[in-house]
Enzyme design. Structure first.
Site: not given
Lengths: 502, 1543
Positions: B47, B77, B255, B275-276, B939, B987, B990, B996
């Protein structure tokens, strides 16, 4: 594990074969020694695949990447442990197996496969010479008595496994000495008999008892060519009553014949009738050869391994010429599209015997044998054929017009494979069920239709490779052990009737 | 409302997992469906948070209005659910407006601060509500409080959405005061009243149904609810009343990932807004629960009446608030309490002063950190402040005006304050605190707060007296065993040759975890026919979207391995005794260290410590009953030992015999841990486990996670010694090997923790961040209480049986049966005949290749048959399901939609160019383009050459462009050339880790596409540095949608418990597609621990997603995709029936292209030319697009056959038809028999007529973009290059400014853009997030004011200049001009910033040039190119993971050498050419921004130039040198570079 880019650094390399003129003068094995460093480089070519297809390609499930790596890292004593973990007799397979593992080797997709079989050979020979192959004496006898009938590779493997499981094991062999085809079929230049004897000695030290020259049940002489001179007959019923379990490993000894005109002529022999005395003479079991290729033109009918064994033997006996006939067309040099990796590659191979001379003729068939007038064979008449697919989808051979030929010969050897188990003798005595191919039928526990009687090897599979025979012997042993004890820790690499990937 | 009723003795034994969610007070609220996979426990929120205060605490109504205005500026937010007018929550906390209440109540109130008040949320049922009020009055009387009266709180519900309205409680404000004669605690009388009110409130919540107090205090009052930010003031008319005044306010906009209505879940709570997310919540709660036994204080007599302090089932923020409240009312200032719970990263802080370190170390022995990303704003009514977590993973900016208004918020610009009035702008830094003391009338700075607290007690002396370092205990040694006994133990504990070779040996040899590739395709433990370790039944949880995984590699300084062992004391009465503990530097200890602990105080040198060892063994023949009895016996032995004053309990499995088998260590530890939590004795002892079965990282992590303080994996050590003795492990001494192993194991634990966003081992201990798959509920509830296990599974009988079978092997009656065999072979990682079933094995690989290459459907059916058979032989969950053909009449095959319609739903997996070769990558792209499916870039970027179709009509362009945390090659052009843009959160191979690519694969052509340095390995950051929370992903989706409005944006998640709620959040964040990946997929290189032990099968994740989206009425607006070991038509059909409409395949098309599962992708030695860049090997590539096409056509054909049989004519009809799946068929298997798949197959509850697949588009709100104000003006520039100049006002709600413009330019002009400066835009104000994201060449954006996070994200050639407003009175270089994570993934362009910026400046920059006047921590992290000039201070960890580009730092005091990260960069003096370049650049900065710093430097350049330090990546230097040499020698540069890197 290993050298991850070893396959990019080193090419496939085998030890040199001794020069043909030299090796034709003796019966010793054909390979020169291989330097340990060379073996290590070959081991480094192994890619340690996520799916080692070689390990699947091997019926025994040999832990090939593991021991390739150990050889690469020069840890031979550990390597033989890994090898013996799945294979009782690597010195046999290291010499005699056509190496389906190499056909399945991933590197073989676009490069030469790893020399798996040679590495196997090097490991076991190193182990013998270092004294690492010692008897494994069972520590906890079960008091159960097991008999194994037949001492070919399947019987030997079953016997060794069952002995290690603590059972008292007796092996019956109707020939003079144990070993079956290993002793009487395989010529010395492919495997010297001392190799067999040292393994039999180990087995005896472990407690396996060999009783040779004893035929179980009476078989017709026609099919009992393996019978020793003066062999005694043990009534089949004695087995079933005296032992807790019976393992039949009598092989598929019924040979395929060639019913062509002139077949009755002198000088036409089945391959085994030719190879066996040759081996017996080499071993001192027979004073003289009943027949020889010396000074003769020889024709071998059948393009397989037995044919090649006849070829090498004939050359060593001093044949004037040798022709090997094969009805199938000449295989390609590389895999055809319908023969994809990792199936067994149907390509043209040149065994050591073929290297020594002789001529292979493909796509031919025999019409008749020509009498020299004395009742002996003088020549073979035949014609070329073309392989097509018949209306029923099966292959058929069409004669090529005008391709008739005649080959002069004084010795003809029929190496056309085997049809199945001997239907008389023990099979008849026990009333064992046969399958459609003439082999003894086994259920999924390797059991026959008779209580406490089990079967393994070519006797149930039909003619096959030594590596299948050992795998069957090991697997059947596990089943017998479970049957006797309710549980087993013996490994079983295959199920009955299991086939290679195709 | 349901809470735990305390039993007579105050201890409750109800397992936490069984307690239904609390804090849902309204009985008439819709409830989430039960019986399925959705569980509200996994809802997340984040939030916007803000505080507003008058420095002197002068109350005013204006301040309240300003706070509400700030809230409204944070609306973006927050979020709404399926309805626009049902918010996720908003609220405000203010000082008690005494005067106002006096005027509105009809009873007399005592003096200010002498009474407490608060709003009770009661049942909307009148009589229930009245009853609750009577109950409150009764309890109040018992607590010595008078209820002065109730006030029916006025509310205005007219604008509420139906969801919020349906759950709306009735609101009654209570006023209470101490009765005559009630004992008050000394000190502040308002606090004394609050202490009484606290016990009353706790009791009311525990004892009364449907009774929740938003607050109850003499100091503060909270107004909050399930509202949007804009509804708050409207809903509570009080807030609009001018008489309502306050001198400070906290506001919060929420949120949530879900919208199951809940009014209490809105913030602020009683003391804080958050927030967290707290990642260690389960552990924190358990520890708090255990700690209650030791908690007492004279300030609150009879405190135990308030227990449990932590409400079971409450949200993380609510729990945090509850503990904060206890610590504060228990006697600590509020900010002291906050620092105990969120300490800064002191463990590896090289420059922290000793007293402060002692403060933290001391408190670490009282309480573990509440770990996770957090910006916590807190207040007790007179001090108000905020703190950031140790990683600084939330933004917080503050500013102070010349009239003493202080504002702190998640974003700058939330209050419309004229720039001329702002005297200071700053930001909160990681681990730092911002505090306003309104009584003292000043801002107290972080140092002062901490120095004052640190001086309060002689912490250092206490520590010296109490704590003992493990190293200081007298040494003891253990003996080395013989080979045969080692092998016997290895058999007993199920060691395989493979484990020794692939796991243990590499750890011992290199000190690192081994890497593997190509995912996992073996059976999960419960489906495996083999005897598996208990560890295998657990999978690691990982952070995705709602909070970030941490970067334990590059940001090691925030992690800590150290913890303490031993008893705790009274949390509320700190003293020297509180820290009488042993310090464990590492969680894994060797045998000698274990011996030290076992014999602690044997010589009397450490009185106060006593160790007790207990054997964890059970009768091998006794089955589950014997196991259960043995555990009970161990538990009672441990309890007795504690009563007998043992402090250290050693749980050992060492002494097994032929009759007695070891209890699995994990079971042993967790069973004892939970027993002690329940008996509240847990904090009196430390648990040490002497374990034979623990050997890999996953095992260690589990043992820690379920309560062990230290682990001694003795058999791993013995095995290492044995391998060295037998020559299997060479090149390392036994001592070094053990050290290496401990290092690898410990680092591995950190890695596992960091995936979940946890930084310290201390808080990881007992945090239980695992999910069980295939364990019976009884086992989990009793021994792993609180752990998720959703489909049942094996019970103690099977667990005992699995141990017994290993025990039997170790004690064979006839050992020679296994001649030449010691351990089992293995086969979990590499296929082996005697090992685990793999879906890809010799047969299936061969058949698949043969079928697709020879185009034989018959062979293909043999392949799918073989896969499906194995599947049914229990390799996968879907294998257990049956298709219910016959439910509907079958339809003729020709009535089913054609192959072409089905293949359009297929995509290939994200495999990067770099990971795989151009040949393999383009083969997939061509095939998918021909079919109308989609291939994925992965990626690694994409060569622009592929954007144009080939002459033969084929296109090598990947339709899906992936955006991962490394942002390789993510340019405007790349995004514009996308049909789909996929945000890879995780993914399958992992999850929680970054991709990597080994240096050996970064060939020059790869480096070029990725904008990186050839030969230098690339590790992507574990988190996206612009996604730390759910509101952040909404922002990134918005950014990407702006960068290409025609592309679908999708978010790739990995299945784990709670993935459904994350998916719901993603839907609310406006993603067009959500992809649920199974745990098993993944072609990338990954630590083996992650490959095997993180995530769960997609069947579970997909079903949970479908159920949650349906239940939230969000399914219609988002496409659901699934992937993970999809191999057959049956897999696709089951995916469809479970709810997915699109399907991804990765491994199978690779196999079709020639992959034979070497699993050496990370080594560059792929012998079939797929996962390699070596030109020699690439030449061996044998794949072709035709093979891949055939594969997908065959799959589609098979799908058609299944659809026809099921009676369905299209995929669309099939989506979500769980009724056509059946799992009722009894499974005849010794393990799987206990599984219950009903939760997977539950049909979700949804509103009438709800569709089960996507039918509507998301509203991305692009039409509201600021860009529309200048797009038209810019047309001439876009059309024919005519220069354009414009000026625009901007505020913080204007996000992603310039990106839509950039899209239009790139669409027309490609990657080249326009000539520099063609468009010149000037903005004034506080710009929102992502200002100038992906802006291409040709655009200059000038901002006067300031801006928030993500400035210049993905900058693609544009220019951005930011300077303070012209009339700003402050010194620009001392203030904050822009937020965190600036220029993330920028590839070119330039930026000038006049002022300082936040954390992670230029993270993953690969080409942009930037000038800035000061940066926070982690500057230039992961940079691979570009140039950065820093003219002011730099934070810690500068240059971490930096492998390319150069930074020039003005460093007149030589500070940089103390704070930079020296792993990959060197500090060098400025070179001659650089000096010239630098001067020009500073000159330009001066010109563009008017920077005074630049002016000063240039004025005295010859001297000032000497003060610059060049930060040069070592790898980059090597490549530069190799290049120079090669050019000089006339050799190929490419070859020379690769040689240098391989050398």
């Amino acid at each position: 594990m290993g050298d991850v880019s070893g396959f990019l650094k080193f090419g496939r390399q085998l030890p040199a074969r001794r020069p043909v003129p030299v090796r034709l003068r003796d019966w010793k094995e054909v390979y020169e020694p291989f330097a340990a460093e060379d073996a290590s480089h070959q081991g480094a070519r192994c890619m340690d695949c996520g799916i080692p297809f070689c390990h699947e390609g091997c019926p025994l499930g040999n832990l090939i990447p593991e021991w390739n790596d150990l050889v690469y890292r020069d840890d031979w004593s550990e390597a033989i442990e890994r090898l013996h973990a799945t294979n009782n007799f690597p010195e046999f397979t290291g010499r005699l197996c056509p190496a389906p593992c190499e056909g399945a080797c991933v590197l073989g997709i676009n490069d030469d496969p790893v020399t798996i079989e040679r590495i196997e050979y090097e490991i076991i020979e190193r182990a013998w010479s270092e004294g690492w192959v010692e008897p494994v004496r069972p520590t906890a006898p079960t008091g159960k008595r097991v008999v194994v009938v037949g001492s070919g590779p399947a019987g030997l493997a079953a016997a060794q496994q069952l002995c290690r499981a603590g059972h008292s094991v007796v092996v019956y062999e109707r020939a003079e000495r144990p070993g079956g085809l290993l002793r009487y079929g395989i010529p010395e230049f492919k495997m010297e008999k001392a190799v067999l004897d040292r393994r039999l000695a180990q087995m005896e030290a472990e407690g396996v008892e060999f009783r040779c020259g004893i035929s179980v049940g009476t078989a017709s002489p026609e099919v009992s060519r393996a019978l020793a001179e003066g062999a005694t007959v043990l009534p089949t019923a004695d087995l079933v009553t005296n032992y807790d379990a019976v393992v039949l490993a009598g092989g598929a000894t019924l040979p395929r014949d060639l019913p062509a005109p002139g077949r009755h002529l002198d000088g036409i022999h089945r391959a085994m009738d030719y190879l066996k005395p040759s081996n017996m003479v080499r071993e001192g079991l027979l004073a003289a050869l009943p027949m020889t290729a010396e000074g003769k033109h020889v024709v071998i009918i059948g393009g397989g391994d037995t044919g090649a064994d006849c070829l090498g033997t004939a050359h060593r006996q001093g044949a004037l010429s040798v022709h090997q006939l094969e009805i199938m067309p000449e295989p390609p040099d590389a895999r055809s599209e319908d023969n994809p990796w990792p199936t067994w590659p149907l390509i043209l191979r040149t065994s050591s015997a073929l290297e020594e001379g002789g001529e292979r003729i493909f796509s031919v068939t025999t019409d008749e044998f020509v009498d020299d007038g004395s009742g002996a064979v003088a020549a073979l008449r035949g014609h070329e054929v073309e392989l097509t697919t018949g209306a029923d989808g099966r292959p058929s051979f069409l004669a090529v017009e005008g391709s008739e030929f005649e080959l002069p010969c004084q010795l003809v050897l029929l190496a056309m494979g085997f049809l199945g188990a001997e239907p008389d003798g023990v099979v008849a005595d026990l009333g064992l069920e046969l399958d459609a191919r003439g082999s003894v039928a086994a259920d999924d526990r390797w059991a026959t239709n008779v209580d406490n009687v089990f079967v393994c090897g070519d006797m149930t599979r039909g003619q096959s490779l030594i590596v299948w025979a050992i795998a069957e012997g090991r697997s059947a042993a596990a089943a017998v052990d479970r049957h006797l004890m309710g549980d087993t820790a013996l490994p079983a690499p295959i199920r009955p009737g299991q086939l290679a990937l195709r | 409302m349901t809470t735990v009723a305390p039993t007579a003795d105050g201890g409750d034994t109800t397992p936490l997992a069984r307690v239904p969610v609390a804090l849902g007070p309204s009985p008439n609220a819709p409830r989430p469906p039960s019986g399925g996979l959705y569980d509200p426990r996994f809802e997340h929120d984040a939030c916007g948070v803000a505080l507003v205060a008058d420095l002197h605490g002068r109350p005013s109504h204006a301040l309240v209005l300003q706070a509400i205005s700030a809230l409204e500026h944070l609306a973006h937010r927050g979020a709404t659910g399926s309805e626009e007018d049902s918010g996720d929550g908003a609220g405000i906390l203010i000082q008690v407006p005494d005067d106002f209440y006096r005027q509105v109540v009809d009873f007399t109130l005592p003096g200010r601060g002498r009474y407490a008040t608060g709003v009770a949320f009661l049942s909307s049922d009148q009589s229930a509500s009245a009853k609750a009020r009577t109950e409150v009055e009764r309890l109040a009387a018992e607590e010595g409080l008078d209820v002065l009266g109730w006030r029916q709180l006025p509310v205005e519900p007219a604008t509420l959405g139906s969801i919020a309205e349906s759950a709306r409680p009735s609101m009654h404000q209570v006023f209470i005061t101490p009765m005559e004669g009630t004992q008050l605690s000394p000190g502040n009388p308002a606090v004394a009243v609050d202490r009484l009110a606290f016990v009353l409130r706790k009791r009311a919540e525990h004892e009364i149904d449907d009774c929740y107090f938003a607050s109850l205090s003499a100091r503060t009052v909270v107004y909050k609810g399930m509202l949007t930010s804009h509804q708050l003031a409207e809903f509570y008319p009080d807030l609009a009343d001018e008489r309502l005044v306050s001198g400070l306010a906290l506001v919060h906009s929420r949120f949530s990932t879900n919208t199951f209505p809940s009014w209490p879940l809105a913030h602020p709570y009683r003391y804080m807004a958050h927030n967290g997310e707290i990642n260690t919540l389960a552990g924190n709660r358990n520890w708090m629960r255990a700690r209650e036994a030791l908690c007492s204080t004279d300030l609150i007599p009879g405190l135990d009446r308030a227990f449990p302090v932590v409400t079971p089932g409450a949200s993380d923020s609510a729990s945090f608030d509850e503990v904060l409240e206890l610590l504060h009312l228990g006697g600590r200032p509020i900010h002291h309490a906050v620092l105990m719970m969120i300490p800064e990263a002191w463990e590896n802080h090289r420059t922290m002063d000793a007293a402060r370190r002692a403060f933290y170390r001391f408190h670490a022995s009282l309480m573990e950190p509440w770990d996770g990303p957090a910006a916590v704003a807190f207040t007790d009514g007179s001090v108000i402040g905020a703190v950031l977590d140790r990683n600084g993973l939330r933004p917080a900016r503050y500013w102070v005006t010349d009239d003493d208004l202080v504002v702190l918020a998640s974003e700058v610009g939330v209050l419309d304050v004229p720039p001329a009035k702002v005297v200071r702008k700053g930001r909160l830094q990681p681990g730092r605190m911002f505090l306003v003391d309104t009584e003292a009338g000043r801002i107290v700075d972080d140092d002062e707060i901490k120095d004052t607290l640190a001086a309060e007690h002689p912490y250092a002396t206490w520590l010296e007296q109490g704590q003992i370092d493990l190293a200081d205990l007298p040494p003891r040694t253990m003996l080395t065993p013989q080979h045969a006994s080692v092998v016997g133990r290895q058999q007993l504990f199920g060691y395989t040759d493979e484990e020794l070779r692939l796991l243990v040996a590499p750890m011992a040899r290199n000190g690192t975890e081994p890497i593997g590739s190509m995912g996992t395709d073996t059976a999960i433990a419960v489906l495996s026919a083999r005897s598996r370790l208990l560890y295998d039944y657990f999978t690691q949880l990982f952070a995705q979207v709602t909070n970030p995984p941490l970067d334990a590699i590059r940001e090691e300084l925030v992690t800590s391995l150290s913890s303490t062992l031993g008893p705790e004391s009274n949390l509320l009465e700190p003293s020297a005794e509180s820290c009488c503990q042993i310090i464990l530097p590492m969680p894994v200890i060797d045998n000698d260290d274990l011996a030290k602990l076992l014999y602690v105080n044997e010589d009397g040198s450490t009185p106060g410590f006593r160790a007790f060892a207990v054997d964890g063994l059970f009768e091998a023949a006794g089955g589950g009953e014997a196991l259960r009895a043995a555990i009970e016996d161990v538990r009672s032995q441990v309890s007795a030992a504690i009563d007998d004053s043992a402090d250290v309990i050693v749980l050992s499995d060492r002494n097994s015999t032929t009759e007695l088998a070891p209890i699995p260590s994990l079971l042993l530890v967790s069973a004892v841990h939970h027993h002690l939590v329940r008996t509240k004795a847990r904090t009196r002892v430390g648990l040490v486990v002497e374990s034979g079965d623990a050997r890999e990282v996953h095992h260690m992590a589990l043992l820690k996670g379920f309560g062990a303080a230290a682990i001694n994996p003795y058999l791993a050590f013995e095995s290492i010694d044995d391998m060295i003795a037998s020559g299997l492990l060479t090149g390392v001494t036994p001592l070094q090997a053990q050290k290496n192993y401990i290092k690898a194991a410990s680092k591995g634990i950190i890695k596992v923790m960091s995936k979940m966003g946890i930084s310290t081992v201390a808080s990881y201990t007992g945090a239980q961040v695992f999910e069980a798959v295939g364990l019976a509920t009884e086992v989990v509830d009793e021994y792993f209480t609180g752990t998720v296990s959703r489909i049942g599974g094996v019970g103690l009988d099977v667990l005992a049986g699995e141990v017994a079978s290993r025990h039997r092997l170790a004690h064979l009656d006839r050992p020679t049966e296994r001649a030449h065999r010691e351990r089992e072979v293995g086969g979990e990682y590499q296929w082996r005949r005697e090992g685990e079933i793999h879906l890809f094995n010799p047969k299936t690989v061969f058949k698949l290749q043969h079928a697709t290459r020879s185009k034989r459907y018959g062979v293909f059916k043999e392949y799918t048959q073989a896969v499906d058979d194995q599947s049914e032989a229990l390799a996968t969950l879907r294998g257990l399901m049956r298709l219910r053909t016959g439910t509907l009449p079958a339809v003729p095959l020709d009535e089913v939609e054609p192959v072409s319609a089905i293949v359009a739903r297929f995509s290939t997996g994200a495999m990067s160019y770099g990971s795989i070769s151009a040949e393999a990558h383009e083969t997939l792209a061509i095939a998918m383009n021909r079919l109308g499916g989609k291939s994925n870039t992965g990626e690694g970027g994409e060569d622009p050459d592929r954007f144009t179709p080939d002459a033969d009509g084929d296109s090598r362009r990947s339709a899906i462009k992936q955006v991962a945390s490394g942002r390789f090659g993510v340019t405007s052009e790349y995004l514009v050339n996308a049909d789909d843009i996929q945000i890879k959160i995780a993914q399958g191979a992992k999850p929680g880790e970054g991709g990597q690519l080994a240096g050996s694969k970064v060939y020059p052509w790869i480096a070029k596409t990725r904008f990186s340095t050839p030969g230098v390995g690339l590790i992507s950051p574990p988190p996206h540095h612009d996604i730390y929370s759910i509101e952040d992903i909404a922002q990134l989706i918005h950014d990407l949608k702006s960068a290409n409005p025609t592309a679908r944006v999708h978010v790739k998640l990995v299945a784990e418990v709670g993935v459904g709620t994350v998916a719901a959040g993603v839907a609310k964040a406006h993603s067009d597609v959500v992809l649920i990946s199974g745990h098993d997929g993944g072609t990338g290189a990954t630590p083996l621990t992650s490959q095997k032990h993180a995530g769960i099968p997609w069947e579970l994740g997909l079903a949970e997603t479908q159920q949650t989206l349906m239940a939230n009425d969000l399914r219609d607006r988002i496409v659901v995709q699934v992937d993970g070991q999809m191999k057959t038509g049956r897999d696709v059909v089951i995916g469809a029936l479970l709810g997915a409409e699109e399907y991804g395949f990765a491994t199978a098309p690779l196999v079709v292209s020639g992959c034979i599962m070497m699993r050496v992708c990370h080594l560059n030695t792929c012998p079939v030319g797929i996962a390699t860049q070596d030109p020699v090997l690439r030449a061996r590539f044998s794949g072709a697009p035709e093979f891949v096409e055939t594969f997908f056509e065959y799959i589609a054909e098979e799908v058609r056959e299944y659809l026809a049989a099921l009676g369905l004519r299209s995929i669309e009809e099939a989506v979500g038809r769980v009724d056509l799946l059946d799992a009722a068929t009894a499974v005849d298997h010794w393990k799987a028999a206990g599984l219950d798949l009903a939760p997977i197959l539950m049909a979700p509850e949804a509103r009438e007529g709800a569709v089960r697949h996507r039918v509507a588009d998301q509203d991305h709100g692009l039409d509201k973009a600021l860009d529309h104000q200048f797009l038209d003006a810019c047309r001439p520039a876009i059309d024919d290059g005519t220069p354009v100049v414009a000026e625009v006002a901007v505020t913080n709600v204007d996000r992603t400014v310039g990106t839509l413009l950039g899209y239009e330019i790139t669409r027309r002009h490609g990657g080249a853009g326009l000539p520099d400066g063609t468009i010149d835009l000037t903005f004034r104000g506080s710009a929102g997030q992502s200002f100038g994201a992906f802006v291409p060449k040709g655009v200059t954006m000038r901002l006067f004011g300031d801006t928030n996070d993500y400035l210049g994200k993905g900058l693609s050639g544009g220019r951005i200049i930011v300077a303070p407003a012209e009339d700003a009175p402050f010194a620009a270089e001392e203030n904050i001009i822009a937020g965190n994570v600036i220029l993330y993934g920028a590839t070119s362009g330039e930026v000038f910033l006049r002022g300082q910026v936040g954390e992670r400046f230029c993270v993953r920059n690969s080409g942009a040039i930037a000038v800035v006047e000061g940066v926070g921590d982690h500057g230039c992290e992961y940079m691979t190119g570009g140039r950065v000039v820093v003219l002011g201070p730099t934070g810690r960890n500068f240059g971490a993971g930096m492998s390319g580009g150069v930074a020039f730092v003005y460093d007149p005091h030589g500070d940089l050498s103390r704070v930079y990260n020296n792993e990959m960069v060197d500090l060098e003096p400025l070179g001659h050419e650089d000096r010239i370049w630098l001067r020009d650049r500073i000159h330009l900065h001066h010109q563009e921004t008017g920077s005074e710093v630049a002016g000063r430097l240039l004025a005295d350049w010859t001297i000032e130039a000497e003060q610059f330090v060049t930060v040069m990546p070592k790898d980059y230097r090597r490549v530069l040198e190799a290049t120079e040499r090669a050019i000089a020698e006339g050799r190929s540069v490419d070859e020379a570079v690769m040689e240098a890197s391989h050398g």
